[in-house]
Design a protein around this motif. Structure first.
Motif, PDB file in Angstrom:
ATOM      1  N   GLY A 231      59.615  -0.414  84.121  1.00  0.00           N
ATOM      2  CA  GLY A 231      60.165  -1.214  83.012  1.00  0.00           C
ATOM      3  C   GLY A 231      61.626  -0.862  82.766  1.00  0.00           C
ATOM      4  N   ARG A 232      61.944   0.439  82.803  1.00  0.00           N
ATOM      5  CA  ARG A 232      63.332   0.868  82.546  1.00  0.00           C
ATOM      6  C   ARG A 232      64.252   0.481  83.703  1.00  0.00           C
ATOM      7  NH1 ARG A 232      62.939   6.473  82.177  1.00  0.00           N
ATOM      8  NH2 ARG A 232      60.693   6.392  82.464  1.00  0.00           N
ATOM      9  N   LEU A 233      63.712   0.545  84.936  1.00  0.00           N
ATOM     10  CA  LEU A 233      64.540   0.136  86.087  1.00  0.00           C
ATOM     11  C   LEU A 233      64.827  -1.361  86.014  1.00  0.00           C
ATOM     12  CD1 LEU A 233      62.940   2.162  89.053  1.00  0.00           C
ATOM     13  CD2 LEU A 233      64.925   2.765  87.649  1.00  0.00           C
ATOM     14  N   ALA A 234      63.802  -2.140  85.643  1.00  0.00           N
ATOM     15  CA  ALA A 234      64.006  -3.596  85.529  1.00  0.00           C
ATOM     16  C   ALA A 234      65.074  -3.890  84.480  1.00  0.00           C
ATOM     17  CB  ALA A 234      62.683  -4.286  85.176  1.00  0.00           C
ATOM     18  N   ALA A 235      65.026  -3.158  83.360  1.00  0.00           N
ATOM     19  CA  ALA A 235      66.018  -3.388  82.301  1.00  0.00           C
ATOM     20  C   ALA A 235      67.425  -3.016  82.781  1.00  0.00           C
ATOM     21  CB  ALA A 235      65.656  -2.573  81.060  1.00  0.00           C
ATOM     22  N   ALA A 236      67.505  -2.047  83.683  1.00  0.00           N
ATOM     23  CA  ALA A 236      68.826  -1.598  84.173  1.00  0.00           C
ATOM     24  C   ALA A 236      69.451  -2.590  85.148  1.00  0.00           C
ATOM     25  CB  ALA A 236      68.692  -0.231  84.826  1.00  0.00           C
ATOM     26  N   LEU A 237      68.648  -3.567  85.624  1.00  0.00           N
ATOM     27  CA  LEU A 237      69.184  -4.576  86.556  1.00  0.00           C
ATOM     28  C   LEU A 237      69.803  -5.734  85.804  1.00  0.00           C
ATOM     29  CD1 LEU A 237      66.260  -4.932  89.148  1.00  0.00           C
ATOM     30  CD2 LEU A 237      68.587  -4.112  89.648  1.00  0.00           C
ATOM     31  N   ARG A 238      70.843  -6.293  86.368  1.00  0.00           N
ATOM     32  CA  ARG A 238      71.403  -7.529  85.792  1.00  0.00           C
ATOM     33  C   ARG A 238      70.541  -8.702  86.273  1.00  0.00           C
ATOM     34  NH1 ARG A 238      73.126 -10.999  90.185  1.00  0.00           N
ATOM     35  NH2 ARG A 238      74.582  -9.902  91.562  1.00  0.00           N
TER      36      ARG A 238
END
Ligand SMILES: C[S@@+](CC[C@H](N)C(=O)[O-])C[C@H]1O[C@@H](n2cnc3c(N)ncnc32)[C@H](O)[C@@H]1O
Length: 270
Positions: A231-238
Protein backbone atom coordinates in the motif's frame (compact mmCIF):
# COMPACT_ATOMS: atom_id res chain seq x y z
CA UNK A 1 0.88 -17.74 28.01
CA UNK A 2 1.46 -14.16 26.92
CA UNK A 3 -0.03 -12.22 29.83
CA UNK A 4 1.94 -9.36 31.39
CA UNK A 5 2.74 -11.57 34.39
CA UNK A 6 4.28 -14.13 32.04
CA UNK A 7 6.53 -11.72 30.13
CA UNK A 8 10.12 -10.83 30.96
CA UNK A 9 11.75 -7.39 30.83
CA UNK A 10 11.79 -7.50 27.00
CA UNK A 11 8.00 -8.06 26.99
CA UNK A 12 8.39 -11.56 25.50
CA UNK A 13 7.02 -14.81 26.91
CA UNK A 14 10.03 -16.26 28.79
CA UNK A 15 8.99 -19.77 27.74
CA UNK A 16 9.25 -18.83 24.10
CA UNK A 17 13.00 -18.66 23.56
CA UNK A 18 12.56 -17.49 19.93
CA UNK A 19 10.52 -14.46 21.00
CA UNK A 20 12.95 -13.68 23.82
CA UNK A 21 15.77 -13.87 21.29
CA UNK A 22 14.31 -11.64 18.58
CA UNK A 23 13.10 -9.12 21.15
CA UNK A 24 16.54 -8.97 22.81
CA UNK A 25 18.21 -8.79 19.40
CA UNK A 26 16.68 -5.34 18.92
CA UNK A 27 19.25 -3.99 21.38
CA UNK A 28 21.90 -4.97 18.83
CA UNK A 29 20.03 -4.42 15.55
CA UNK A 30 16.94 -2.22 15.24
CA UNK A 31 14.88 -4.41 12.88
CA UNK A 32 11.67 -5.91 14.32
CA UNK A 33 11.80 -9.59 13.37
CA UNK A 34 8.33 -10.18 14.86
CA UNK A 35 7.11 -8.68 11.54
CA UNK A 36 8.74 -11.49 9.55
CA UNK A 37 7.22 -14.93 8.90
CA UNK A 38 8.07 -16.90 12.00
CA UNK A 39 8.43 -20.42 10.54
CA UNK A 40 11.04 -19.47 7.96
CA UNK A 41 12.96 -17.02 10.16
CA UNK A 42 12.98 -19.30 13.19
CA UNK A 43 14.34 -22.22 11.17
CA UNK A 44 17.11 -20.01 9.79
CA UNK A 45 18.07 -18.66 13.19
CA UNK A 46 17.94 -22.03 14.97
CA UNK A 47 20.00 -23.79 12.33
CA UNK A 48 22.62 -21.00 12.40
CA UNK A 49 22.86 -21.04 16.21
CA UNK A 50 22.75 -24.86 16.18
CA UNK A 51 25.83 -25.00 13.93
CA UNK A 52 27.63 -23.11 16.68
CA UNK A 53 26.47 -25.71 19.21
CA UNK A 54 23.83 -23.47 20.85
CA UNK A 55 20.22 -24.71 21.04
CA UNK A 56 18.74 -22.31 23.62
CA UNK A 57 18.39 -19.04 21.71
CA UNK A 58 18.80 -16.63 24.67
CA UNK A 59 22.25 -18.22 25.18
CA UNK A 60 23.05 -17.39 21.55
CA UNK A 61 21.95 -13.78 22.19
CA UNK A 62 24.67 -13.59 24.86
CA UNK A 63 27.18 -14.89 22.30
CA UNK A 64 26.13 -12.17 19.83
CA UNK A 65 26.40 -9.47 22.50
CA UNK A 66 30.02 -10.41 23.15
CA UNK A 67 31.23 -11.11 19.61
CA UNK A 68 30.83 -8.44 16.94
CA UNK A 69 32.22 -10.62 14.13
CA UNK A 70 29.72 -13.35 14.99
CA UNK A 71 26.95 -10.72 15.04
CA UNK A 72 27.90 -9.63 11.49
CA UNK A 73 27.99 -13.24 10.28
CA UNK A 74 24.60 -13.82 11.88
CA UNK A 75 23.06 -10.68 10.32
CA UNK A 76 24.46 -11.64 6.89
CA UNK A 77 22.65 -14.95 7.31
CA UNK A 78 19.37 -13.44 8.51
CA UNK A 79 19.06 -10.70 5.90
CA UNK A 80 19.40 -13.13 2.96
CA UNK A 81 21.23 -10.82 0.56
CA UNK A 82 21.08 -13.14 -2.46
CA UNK A 83 20.88 -11.17 -5.71
CA UNK A 84 22.44 -11.01 -9.17
CA UNK A 85 22.69 -8.73 -12.19
CA UNK A 86 19.79 -9.04 -14.66
CA UNK A 87 18.01 -11.33 -12.17
CA UNK A 88 14.80 -12.66 -13.73
CA UNK A 89 15.73 -11.65 -17.32
CA UNK A 90 12.11 -11.80 -18.58
CA UNK A 91 11.23 -8.82 -16.40
CA UNK A 92 14.18 -6.83 -17.75
CA UNK A 93 12.91 -7.54 -21.27
CA UNK A 94 9.51 -6.06 -20.33
CA UNK A 95 11.23 -3.06 -18.78
CA UNK A 96 13.43 -2.58 -21.86
CA UNK A 97 10.70 -3.04 -24.47
CA UNK A 98 7.65 -1.49 -22.78
CA UNK A 99 7.96 0.17 -19.39
CA UNK A 100 11.10 2.29 -19.86
CA UNK A 101 10.05 3.70 -23.28
CA UNK A 102 6.68 4.67 -21.75
CA UNK A 103 8.17 6.20 -18.59
CA UNK A 104 10.91 7.99 -20.54
CA UNK A 105 8.30 10.19 -22.18
CA UNK A 106 8.81 12.46 -19.15
CA UNK A 107 12.59 12.67 -19.97
CA UNK A 108 13.35 11.62 -16.39
CA UNK A 109 12.92 8.37 -14.50
CA UNK A 110 12.92 8.41 -10.71
CA UNK A 111 13.29 4.83 -9.55
CA UNK A 112 13.58 3.05 -6.21
CA UNK A 113 15.15 -0.35 -5.66
CA UNK A 114 13.53 -1.19 -2.31
CA UNK A 115 15.47 -3.94 -0.53
CA UNK A 116 18.37 -3.48 -2.95
CA UNK A 117 20.91 -5.81 -1.27
CA UNK A 118 24.38 -5.14 -2.73
CA UNK A 119 22.96 -3.15 -5.63
CA UNK A 120 22.75 -5.67 -8.49
CA UNK A 121 19.13 -4.72 -9.23
CA UNK A 122 19.79 -0.97 -9.11
CA UNK A 123 22.87 -1.14 -11.39
CA UNK A 124 20.99 -3.39 -13.82
CA UNK A 125 18.17 -0.86 -13.88
CA UNK A 126 20.61 1.97 -14.53
CA UNK A 127 22.07 0.04 -17.49
CA UNK A 128 18.65 -0.88 -18.90
CA UNK A 129 17.33 2.69 -18.69
CA UNK A 130 20.47 4.20 -20.26
CA UNK A 131 20.54 1.56 -22.98
CA UNK A 132 16.83 1.93 -23.78
CA UNK A 133 16.60 5.67 -23.54
CA UNK A 134 20.04 7.36 -23.55
CA UNK A 135 18.70 10.91 -23.18
CA UNK A 136 16.55 10.22 -20.13
CA UNK A 137 17.75 11.64 -16.80
CA UNK A 138 18.23 8.77 -14.35
CA UNK A 139 17.67 9.01 -10.61
CA UNK A 140 17.88 5.67 -8.82
CA UNK A 141 17.73 5.22 -5.07
CA UNK A 142 18.59 1.87 -3.53
CA UNK A 143 17.65 1.19 0.09
CA UNK A 144 18.28 -1.75 2.38
CA UNK A 145 18.08 -2.45 6.08
CA UNK A 146 21.60 -3.90 6.17
CA UNK A 147 24.25 -1.19 6.64
CA UNK A 148 27.15 -3.32 5.45
CA UNK A 149 25.33 -4.36 2.29
CA UNK A 150 24.61 -0.69 1.50
CA UNK A 151 28.34 0.05 1.81
CA UNK A 152 28.93 -2.76 -0.69
CA UNK A 153 26.24 -1.44 -3.05
CA UNK A 154 27.97 1.96 -3.11
CA UNK A 155 31.11 0.26 -4.42
CA UNK A 156 29.29 -1.07 -7.52
CA UNK A 157 31.50 -4.14 -7.81
CA UNK A 158 30.22 -7.55 -8.88
CA UNK A 159 31.65 -11.03 -9.39
CA UNK A 160 31.50 -13.19 -12.51
CA UNK A 161 28.85 -15.22 -10.65
CA UNK A 162 26.72 -12.08 -10.22
CA UNK A 163 26.95 -11.56 -13.98
CA UNK A 164 26.10 -15.13 -15.02
CA UNK A 165 22.70 -14.23 -16.51
CA UNK A 166 23.67 -10.77 -17.71
CA UNK A 167 24.05 -9.99 -21.43
CA UNK A 168 27.80 -9.93 -22.09
CA UNK A 169 27.60 -6.94 -24.46
CA UNK A 170 25.87 -4.93 -21.72
CA UNK A 171 28.41 -6.00 -19.09
CA UNK A 172 31.26 -4.88 -21.33
CA UNK A 173 29.54 -1.61 -22.15
CA UNK A 174 28.68 -0.57 -18.58
CA UNK A 175 31.29 -2.29 -16.40
CA UNK A 176 35.10 -2.54 -16.31
CA UNK A 177 36.28 -6.14 -16.00
CA UNK A 178 39.33 -6.59 -13.78
CA UNK A 179 40.25 -10.17 -12.85
CA UNK A 180 36.97 -11.80 -11.88
CA UNK A 181 35.33 -8.53 -10.81
CA UNK A 182 33.10 -6.15 -12.73
CA UNK A 183 33.15 -2.47 -11.64
CA UNK A 184 30.39 -0.09 -12.65
CA UNK A 185 31.65 2.66 -14.97
CA UNK A 186 31.15 6.29 -13.87
CA UNK A 187 28.48 6.83 -16.55
CA UNK A 188 26.49 3.92 -15.07
CA UNK A 189 26.83 5.26 -11.51
CA UNK A 190 25.70 8.78 -12.38
CA UNK A 191 22.41 9.61 -10.62
CA UNK A 192 22.55 6.57 -8.34
CA UNK A 193 22.32 6.75 -4.58
CA UNK A 194 22.25 4.11 -1.83
CA UNK A 195 20.80 4.63 1.65
CA UNK A 196 20.04 2.66 4.77
CA UNK A 197 16.27 2.21 5.13
CA UNK A 198 13.86 -0.14 6.89
CA UNK A 199 10.85 -0.94 4.70
CA UNK A 200 8.83 -1.78 7.81
CA UNK A 201 8.80 1.91 8.71
CA UNK A 202 9.58 3.73 5.51
CA UNK A 203 7.24 6.44 4.36
CA UNK A 204 7.97 8.56 1.31
CA UNK A 205 5.95 11.47 -0.09
CA UNK A 206 3.10 10.44 -2.40
CA UNK A 207 3.96 10.27 -6.09
CA UNK A 208 7.75 10.44 -5.57
CA UNK A 209 8.65 7.65 -7.99
CA UNK A 210 7.97 6.60 -11.59
CA UNK A 211 9.18 3.05 -10.98
CA UNK A 212 9.61 0.95 -7.84
CA UNK A 213 11.28 -2.46 -7.84
CA UNK A 214 10.66 -4.38 -4.65
CA UNK A 215 11.60 -7.95 -5.52
CA UNK A 216 12.32 -10.91 -3.28
CA UNK A 217 11.93 -8.90 -0.08
CA UNK A 218 8.33 -9.30 1.13
CA UNK A 219 8.55 -13.11 0.92
CA UNK A 220 10.06 -12.87 4.40
CA UNK A 221 7.32 -10.62 5.86
CA UNK A 222 4.05 -11.54 7.57
CA UNK A 223 1.15 -11.11 5.14
CA UNK A 224 -0.33 -8.04 6.87
CA UNK A 225 3.13 -6.41 6.90
CA UNK A 226 3.56 -7.23 3.20
CA UNK A 227 0.14 -5.79 2.35
CA UNK A 228 0.79 -2.62 4.31
CA UNK A 229 4.14 -2.17 2.52
CA UNK A 230 2.54 -2.69 -0.90
CA UNK A 231 0.00 0.00 0.00
CA UNK A 232 2.81 2.43 0.89
CA UNK A 233 4.78 1.58 -2.26
CA UNK A 234 1.67 2.16 -4.39
CA UNK A 235 1.17 5.55 -2.71
CA UNK A 236 4.81 6.44 -3.45
CA UNK A 237 4.21 5.97 -7.20
CA UNK A 238 2.95 8.75 -9.41
CA UNK A 239 -0.09 7.98 -11.56
CA UNK A 240 1.13 5.89 -14.51
CA UNK A 241 4.13 4.62 -12.52
CA UNK A 242 5.00 0.93 -12.17
CA UNK A 243 5.63 -1.48 -9.30
CA UNK A 244 7.74 -4.56 -10.10
CA UNK A 245 7.71 -7.42 -7.57
CA UNK A 246 9.49 -10.76 -7.30
CA UNK A 247 8.44 -13.79 -9.31
CA UNK A 248 7.27 -15.70 -6.22
CA UNK A 249 5.41 -12.75 -4.73
CA UNK A 250 1.99 -11.19 -5.14
CA UNK A 251 0.12 -8.02 -4.35
CA UNK A 252 -2.87 -9.41 -2.46
CA UNK A 253 -5.44 -6.72 -3.35
CA UNK A 254 -4.08 -4.45 -6.09
CA UNK A 255 -7.37 -2.66 -6.93
CA UNK A 256 -7.99 -0.91 -3.59
CA UNK A 257 -4.43 0.46 -3.55
CA UNK A 258 -4.77 1.82 -7.09
CA UNK A 259 -2.74 -0.85 -8.93
CA UNK A 260 -3.62 -2.80 -12.06
CA UNK A 261 -1.61 -5.87 -13.14
CA UNK A 262 -0.16 -5.32 -16.62
CA UNK A 263 2.39 -8.17 -16.91
CA UNK A 264 3.35 -11.05 -14.62
CA UNK A 265 4.50 -9.49 -11.32
CA UNK A 266 4.19 -5.93 -12.68
CA UNK A 267 1.50 -3.39 -11.71
CA UNK A 268 0.61 0.06 -13.04
CA UNK A 269 -0.59 2.85 -10.76
CA UNK A 270 -3.94 4.31 -11.87
C1 LIG B 1 16.96 -11.52 -1.42
S1 LIG B 1 17.51 -9.86 -1.30
C2 LIG B 1 16.70 -9.14 -2.73
C3 LIG B 1 17.61 -8.21 -3.48
C4 LIG B 1 17.03 -7.69 -4.79
N1 LIG B 1 15.82 -6.95 -4.58
C5 LIG B 1 16.80 -8.82 -5.76
O1 LIG B 1 15.67 -9.20 -6.00
O2 LIG B 1 17.79 -9.36 -6.29
C6 LIG B 1 16.47 -9.27 0.05
C7 LIG B 1 16.99 -7.96 0.65
O3 LIG B 1 15.94 -7.40 1.44
C8 LIG B 1 16.55 -6.76 2.52
N2 LIG B 1 15.56 -6.54 3.59
C9 LIG B 1 15.03 -7.46 4.43
N3 LIG B 1 14.21 -6.85 5.31
C10 LIG B 1 14.22 -5.53 4.99
C11 LIG B 1 13.59 -4.39 5.54
N4 LIG B 1 12.78 -4.48 6.60
N5 LIG B 1 13.83 -3.18 4.98
C12 LIG B 1 14.67 -3.06 3.91
N6 LIG B 1 15.30 -4.10 3.35
C13 LIG B 1 15.08 -5.33 3.89
C14 LIG B 1 17.67 -7.70 2.93
O4 LIG B 1 18.66 -7.04 3.71
C15 LIG B 1 18.18 -8.17 1.57
O5 LIG B 1 19.27 -7.41 1.13
Amino acid sequence: MTTAAATNRFGADPNDDYLVFITGLRQLWPVDLTQYRRGQMERRIRSFAGRRGVTHLPDYLQVLKGDEDELHRFLDHVTINVSQLWRHPEQWQVLHKELIPELAAENRIRAWSAGCSYGAEAYTLSAVIRETSPNTRVQITGTDVDRRIIDRAKQGRFTDADAREAPQDQMKKWFDHEGDMWSAKPELRFGMNFELGDLLHTSVPAGSYDLIMCRNVVIYFNEDVRDSLHGRLAAALRPGGYLVIGATERVATPGPIGLTPTHPFIYRKA
